[in-house]
Design a protein around this motif. Structure first.
Motif, PDB file in Angstrom:
ATOM      1  N   GLY A   1       7.351   1.115   1.129  1.00 22.01           N
ATOM      2  CA  GLY A   1       6.026  -0.066   1.040  1.00 22.01           C
ATOM      3  C   GLY A   1       5.339   0.561   0.676  1.00 22.01           C
ATOM      4  N   ARG A   2       4.367  -0.490  -0.011  1.00 24.08           N
ATOM      5  CA  ARG A   2       2.919   0.554  -0.274  1.00 24.08           C
ATOM      6  C   ARG A   2       1.826  -1.240   0.190  1.00 24.08           C
ATOM      7  NH1 ARG A   2       2.251   2.924  -5.332  1.00 24.08           N
ATOM      8  NH2 ARG A   2       0.845   1.247  -6.413  1.00 24.08           N
ATOM      9  N   VAL A   3       0.591  -0.585   1.086  1.00 20.35           N
ATOM     10  CA  VAL A   3      -0.058  -1.159   1.224  1.00 20.35           C
ATOM     11  C   VAL A   3      -1.373  -0.602   0.603  1.00 20.35           C
ATOM     12  CG1 VAL A   3      -1.526  -1.874   3.235  1.00 20.35           C
ATOM     13  CG2 VAL A   3       0.951  -0.875   3.172  1.00 20.35           C
ATOM     14  N   VAL A   4      -1.566  -2.190  -0.763  1.00 24.01           N
ATOM     15  CA  VAL A   4      -3.733  -1.934  -1.801  1.00 24.01           C
ATOM     16  C   VAL A   4      -4.181  -2.416  -1.074  1.00 24.01           C
ATOM     17  CG1 VAL A   4      -4.725  -2.422  -4.498  1.00 24.01           C
ATOM     18  CG2 VAL A   4      -1.464  -2.254  -3.821  1.00 24.01           C
ATOM     19  N   VAL A   5      -5.078  -0.932  -0.610  1.00 20.77           N
ATOM     20  CA  VAL A   5      -6.584  -1.525   0.236  1.00 20.77           C
ATOM     21  C   VAL A   5      -7.918  -0.949  -0.862  1.00 20.77           C
ATOM     22  CG1 VAL A   5      -5.764  -0.284   2.394  1.00 20.77           C
ATOM     23  CG2 VAL A   5      -6.700   1.432   0.383  1.00 20.77           C
ATOM     24  N   ASP A   6      -9.091  -2.299  -0.028  1.00 19.05           N
ATOM     25  CA  ASP A   6     -10.244  -2.148  -1.246  1.00 19.05           C
ATOM     26  C   ASP A   6     -10.955  -0.730  -1.090  1.00 19.05           C
ATOM     27  OD1 ASP A   6     -11.341  -2.342   1.099  1.00 19.05           O
ATOM     28  OD2 ASP A   6     -11.776  -4.528   1.232  1.00 19.05           O
ATOM     29  N   ARG A   7     -12.014  -0.713  -1.442  1.00 18.64           N
ATOM     30  CA  ARG A   7     -12.469   0.222  -1.767  1.00 18.64           C
ATOM     31  C   ARG A   7     -13.265   0.817  -0.360  1.00 18.64           C
ATOM     32  NH1 ARG A   7     -16.867   1.243  -6.052  1.00 18.64           N
ATOM     33  NH2 ARG A   7     -16.543   2.860  -7.702  1.00 18.64           N
ATOM     34  N   GLY A   8     -14.115  -0.038  -0.049  1.00 22.99           N
ATOM     35  CA  GLY A   8     -14.354  -0.571   1.905  1.00 22.99           C
ATOM     36  C   GLY A   8     -13.333   0.491   2.297  1.00 22.99           C
ATOM     37  N   ALA A   9     -12.106  -0.318   2.101  1.00 23.52           N
ATOM     38  CA  ALA A   9     -10.961   0.930   3.309  1.00 23.52           C
ATOM     39  C   ALA A   9     -10.603   1.933   3.476  1.00 23.52           C
ATOM     40  CB  ALA A   9     -10.010  -0.322   3.595  1.00 23.52           C
ATOM     41  N   ALA A  10     -10.428   2.142   2.028  1.00 21.65           N
ATOM     42  CA  ALA A  10     -10.740   3.835   1.146  1.00 21.65           C
ATOM     43  C   ALA A  10     -11.502   4.428   1.901  1.00 21.65           C
ATOM     44  CB  ALA A  10      -9.815   3.654  -0.150  1.00 21.65           C
ATOM     45  N   ALA A  11     -12.750   4.210   1.480  1.00 22.32           N
ATOM     46  CA  ALA A  11     -14.210   4.795   2.212  1.00 22.32           C
ATOM     47  C   ALA A  11     -14.380   5.302   4.071  1.00 22.32           C
ATOM     48  CB  ALA A  11     -15.376   4.731   1.610  1.00 22.32           C
ATOM     49  N   MET A  12     -13.115   4.062   4.750  1.00 21.88           N
ATOM     50  CA  MET A  12     -13.659   4.497   5.892  1.00 21.88           C
ATOM     51  C   MET A  12     -11.922   5.476   6.556  1.00 21.88           C
ATOM     52  SD  MET A  12     -15.421   3.038   6.956  1.00 21.88           S
ATOM     53  CE  MET A  12     -15.971   2.549   8.507  1.00 21.88           C
ATOM     54  N   ILE A  13     -11.233   5.526   5.130  1.00 21.56           N
ATOM     55  CA  ILE A  13      -9.990   6.019   5.613  1.00 21.56           C
ATOM     56  C   ILE A  13     -10.021   7.790   5.098  1.00 21.56           C
ATOM     57  CG2 ILE A  13      -7.684   6.239   5.359  1.00 21.56           C
ATOM     58  CD1 ILE A  13      -7.273   3.349   4.791  1.00 21.56           C
TER      59      ILE A  13
ATOM     60  N   GLY B   1     -13.907   8.748   4.200  1.00 23.26           N
ATOM     61  CA  GLY B   1     -14.825   9.597   4.739  1.00 23.26           C
ATOM     62  C   GLY B   1     -14.912  10.073   6.276  1.00 23.26           C
ATOM     63  N   GLN B   2     -14.709   8.573   6.693  1.00 22.70           N
ATOM     64  CA  GLN B   2     -14.991   8.853   8.306  1.00 22.70           C
ATOM     65  C   GLN B   2     -13.595   8.473   9.102  1.00 22.70           C
ATOM     66  OE1 GLN B   2     -17.769   7.278   8.967  1.00 22.70           O
ATOM     67  NE2 GLN B   2     -18.276   7.032   6.366  1.00 22.70           N
ATOM     68  N   GLY B   3     -12.484   8.963   8.976  1.00 20.30           N
ATOM     69  CA  GLY B   3     -11.139   9.472   9.605  1.00 20.30           C
ATOM     70  C   GLY B   3     -10.705   8.330  10.543  1.00 20.30           C
ATOM     71  N   LYS B   4     -10.785   6.493   9.569  1.00 16.86           N
ATOM     72  CA  LYS B   4     -10.519   5.946  10.607  1.00 16.86           C
ATOM     73  C   LYS B   4      -9.211   5.311  10.092  1.00 16.86           C
ATOM     74  CE  LYS B   4     -14.915   4.743  12.117  1.00 16.86           C
ATOM     75  NZ  LYS B   4     -15.342   4.850  13.132  1.00 16.86           N
ATOM     76  N   SER B   5      -9.127   4.055  10.943  1.00 15.44           N
ATOM     77  CA  SER B   5      -7.317   4.129  11.029  1.00 15.44           C
ATOM     78  C   SER B   5      -7.858   2.076   9.256  1.00 15.44           C
ATOM     79  CB  SER B   5      -7.156   2.732  12.021  1.00 15.44           C
ATOM     80  OG  SER B   5      -7.393   3.692  13.359  1.00 15.44           O
ATOM     81  N   LEU B   6      -6.543   1.880   9.141  1.00 11.45           N
ATOM     82  CA  LEU B   6      -6.484   0.950   8.149  1.00 11.45           C
ATOM     83  C   LEU B   6      -6.376  -0.789   8.859  1.00 11.45           C
ATOM     84  CD1 LEU B   6      -6.186  -0.784   5.415  1.00 11.45           C
ATOM     85  CD2 LEU B   6      -3.472  -0.317   5.812  1.00 11.45           C
ATOM     86  N   LEU B   7      -7.634  -1.422   8.562  1.00  7.87           N
ATOM     87  CA  LEU B   7      -7.187  -2.984   9.390  1.00  7.87           C
ATOM     88  C   LEU B   7      -7.355  -3.291   8.224  1.00  7.87           C
ATOM     89  CD1 LEU B   7     -10.848  -2.444  11.230  1.00  7.87           C
ATOM     90  CD2 LEU B   7      -8.885  -1.453  12.001  1.00  7.87           C
ATOM     91  N   PRO B   8      -6.601  -4.667   8.727  1.00  7.06           N
ATOM     92  CA  PRO B   8      -6.261  -6.207   8.451  1.00  7.06           C
ATOM     93  C   PRO B   8      -7.245  -6.561   6.912  1.00  7.06           C
ATOM     94  CG  PRO B   8      -5.532  -6.159  10.122  1.00  7.06           C
ATOM     95  CD  PRO B   8      -6.722  -5.443  10.045  1.00  7.06           C
ATOM     96  N   CYS B   9      -8.414  -6.376   8.020  1.00 13.97           N
ATOM     97  CA  CYS B   9      -9.320  -7.222   6.386  1.00 13.97           C
ATOM     98  C   CYS B   9      -9.759  -5.788   5.390  1.00 13.97           C
ATOM     99  CB  CYS B   9     -11.004  -6.827   7.193  1.00 13.97           C
ATOM    100  SG  CYS B   9     -11.677  -5.236   8.254  1.00 13.97           S
ATOM    101  N   GLY B  10      -9.255  -4.797   5.028  1.00 13.37           N
ATOM    102  CA  GLY B  10      -9.481  -4.423   3.946  1.00 13.37           C
ATOM    103  C   GLY B  10      -7.834  -3.971   3.422  1.00 13.37           C
ATOM    104  N   VAL B  11      -7.127  -4.957   3.719  1.00 13.93           N
ATOM    105  CA  VAL B  11      -6.123  -4.923   2.770  1.00 13.93           C
ATOM    106  C   VAL B  11      -5.732  -5.952   1.826  1.00 13.93           C
ATOM    107  CG1 VAL B  11      -3.588  -5.670   2.792  1.00 13.93           C
ATOM    108  CG2 VAL B  11      -4.605  -4.445   4.858  1.00 13.93           C
TER     109      VAL B  11
END
Ligand code: GLU
Length: 381
Positions: A285-297, A299-309
Motif C-alpha cells: 500500500g501507500r501512505v501519502v504524507v504532508d511536506r512537513g513529514a516528508a522533510a522530517m523523513i 532531512g532529519q532521519g525521523k520516523s513517520l508519525l500519524p500526524c504527517g499522514v
C-alpha cells in the motif's frame, strides 16, 4: 598487505553459485559433462571444508528436450509443464553427480511470493541453515510450475541475488557461457576487451555486452550485472566467469584472474532486513504524507508519525511493507507499517496522545519506525 582484491576469495567459506540454462543444455538434453565437472570441482572443495549453494536453471530446457518440443512460442502453461517434467532430471543429475563423492544434494524451489512474505522468507533461511548443518548442498531453482509471474518477469540471476541474505555466502559466482563482462558484445566484436575488475558497479562505465538471453536462458549479461550489484550492496564480491573453464570454482577461489571480479561496496552495505525491505518484498500500500513529514523523513532521519499522514491507499496489515509518498506522488521511502490500512486511516493527522485514545490502547507511536524504513535516496536503482 596483499593488494589483489581477489585474495579475499581464498578465505571464503561459503559460496553461492549460479549456473544458467545456456551452459547446462546441449540442445538435446542436459549437459551432463558440465554438471559432472562442476560437481567434481565442488565436491573436492567440499572436502576442504567449503560450503556451497547452487542456483541452477535448466528445468525448462530439459523438459523441452525430453518432450522433443520444437521452436519458440510455447504457451506459459506448457512452459510450466516442461519445467515440471525437466526439474526431476535436473535434480537427479546433481544428486547422482554429488553422490559419487558421498555428498547429498537438496532441492529447493522458490517463488517470488515466498520471498515477499517476511515469515516465509525467514523460514527459508532456517531451512538453508539446517541444510548446511546436514552438510547437504542446496540446489535452488524457481518454482516455475506454479509461479506464473516468475516465468514472465524474473530470471535465476535475480533469484540468486535475492537469496544472498538467506544463504549468507561470502561470495557469489555466476557461471555463464562467456569469459566475463566485456566492454562490447564479443560476438559482434571478437576483439572486445574483457573487464577484469569492476570497482564500483554503479559508477563504472559498464558497457557490458547486454547480449540477449539465449532461447533457453532468460537473463543475459545485464541481469548478471544486476545480481552482482545486489551482492555488492550486501557486502560480498561477485565473479562472473565461464562455466566451461575446467575447475572454474576452485580457480576463482584461489584468487586466479578468471572472469570479471566485482567489488563489494565499501561503505554503507545493506543489512539483510534493509535489503528485503528495499528490493525483495513489494509494497502492499501507500501512505501519502504532508511536506512537513516528508522533510522530517528526508532531512532529519525521523520516523513517520500519524500526524504527517494525509491519505492511505491499498490494503495492508501491521508489519506489511508500504511506500511512503509525497502529495505530488513522489515516493520517498519504503518501510514496514505498524498499523493496518484501517487503523492508519483512523489515526491519520492525530498526535501521539490522540493516537492512544483513538486506538483505545497503548500502541506504537510511529506509523513507520525509522529502523524499519529505507529512504529512496538510499535506494540505488
Ligand atoms: N527456472 C528456469 C529453468 O529452470 C530458467 C530460469 C532462467 O534461465 O533464468 O528452466
Amino acid at each position: 598487505m596483499d593488494k589483489n582484491p581477489r585474495s579475499t576469495l581464498k578465505k571464503c567459506r561459503r559460496v553461492l553459485i549460479k549456473i544458467g540454462s545456456k551452459v547446462l543444455n546441449t540442445g538435446k538434453g542436459l549437459n551432463n559433462r558440465v554438471i559432472d565437472r562442476l560437481c567434481d570441482d565442488l565436491s573436492l572443495l567440499r572436502d576442504q571444508g567449503k560450503e556451497f549453494a547452487l542456483v541452477s536453471s535448466g528445468a525448462i530446457a530439459e523438459g523441452t528436450a525430453i518432450m522433443r518440443v520444437k521452436g519458440n512460442g510455447v504457451t506459459l502453461s506448457k512452459k510450466q509443464a516442461l519445467a515440471a517434467i525437466g526439474q526431476g532430471s535436473l535434480i537427479r543429475a546433481y544428486t547422482d553427480a554429488f553422490r559419487r563423492y558421498g555428498y547429498t544434494a537438496a532441492q529447493i524451489l522458490i517463488t517470488r511470493e515466498d520471498l515477499d512474505d517476511r515469515l516465509r522468507y525467514l523460514n527459508i533461511r532456517n531451512t538453508f541453515t539446517a541444510l548446511f548443518e546436514y552438510d547437504a548442498i542446496p540446489i535452488i531453482n524457481e518454482n516455475d510450475t506454479v509461479s506464473v509471474e516468475e516465468i514472465k518477469f524474473t530470471d535465476n540471476d535475480m533469484l540468486a541475488a535475492m537469496i544472498i541474505p538467506l544463504v549468507e555466502p561470502q561470495a557469489l559466482i555466476v557461471l555463464t557461457d562467456t569469459n566475463g563482462v566485456y566492454r562490447e558484445d564479443p560476438r559482434v566484436n571478437p576483439n572486445a576487451e574483457i573487464i577484469r575488475e569492476i570497482k564500483d558497479i554503479r559508477s563504472e562505465d559498464v558497457k557490458a555486452h547486454s547480449c540477449e538471453a539465449g532461447s533457453m536462458g532468460r537473463g543475459g549479461m545485464q541481469s548478471k550485472i544486476k545480481a552482482a550489484y545486489h551482492a555488492s550492496l550486501l557486502g560480498i564480491p561477485t565473479v562472473i566467469a565461464s562455466a566451461y573453464v575446467p575447475q572454474v570454482v576452485s580457480s576463482v577461489l584461489e584468487g586466479k584472474e578468471i572472469g570479471t571480479y566485482v567489488h563489494p561496496r565499501k561503505k554503507g552495505k545493506l543489512t539483510q532486513k534493509d535489503h528485503w525491505i528495499s528490493y525483495v518484498t513489494r509494497p502492499k500500500g501507500r501512505v501519502v504524507v504532508d511536506r512537513g513529514a516528508a522533510a522530517m523523513i528526508l532531512g532529519q532521519g525521523k520516523s513517520l508519525l500519524p500526524c504527517g499522514v494525509v491519505r492511505v491507499e491499498g490494503n495492508f496489515q501491521a508489519g506489511d511493507p508500504v511506500e511512503i509518498v509525497e502529495e505530488d506522488g513522489r515516493a520517498i521511502a519504503v518501510g514496514l507499517s505498524n498499523f493496518t490500512t484501517e487503523d492508519t486511516l483512523k489515526i491519520k493527522g492525530a498526535n501521539t496522545k490522540e493516537v492512544f485514545r483513538i486506538m483505545g490502547h497503548e500502541c506504537d507511536e510511529e506509523v513507520v519506525h525509522r529502523n524499519n524504513m529505507i529512504v529512496k535516496k538510499e535506494l540505488l536503482s
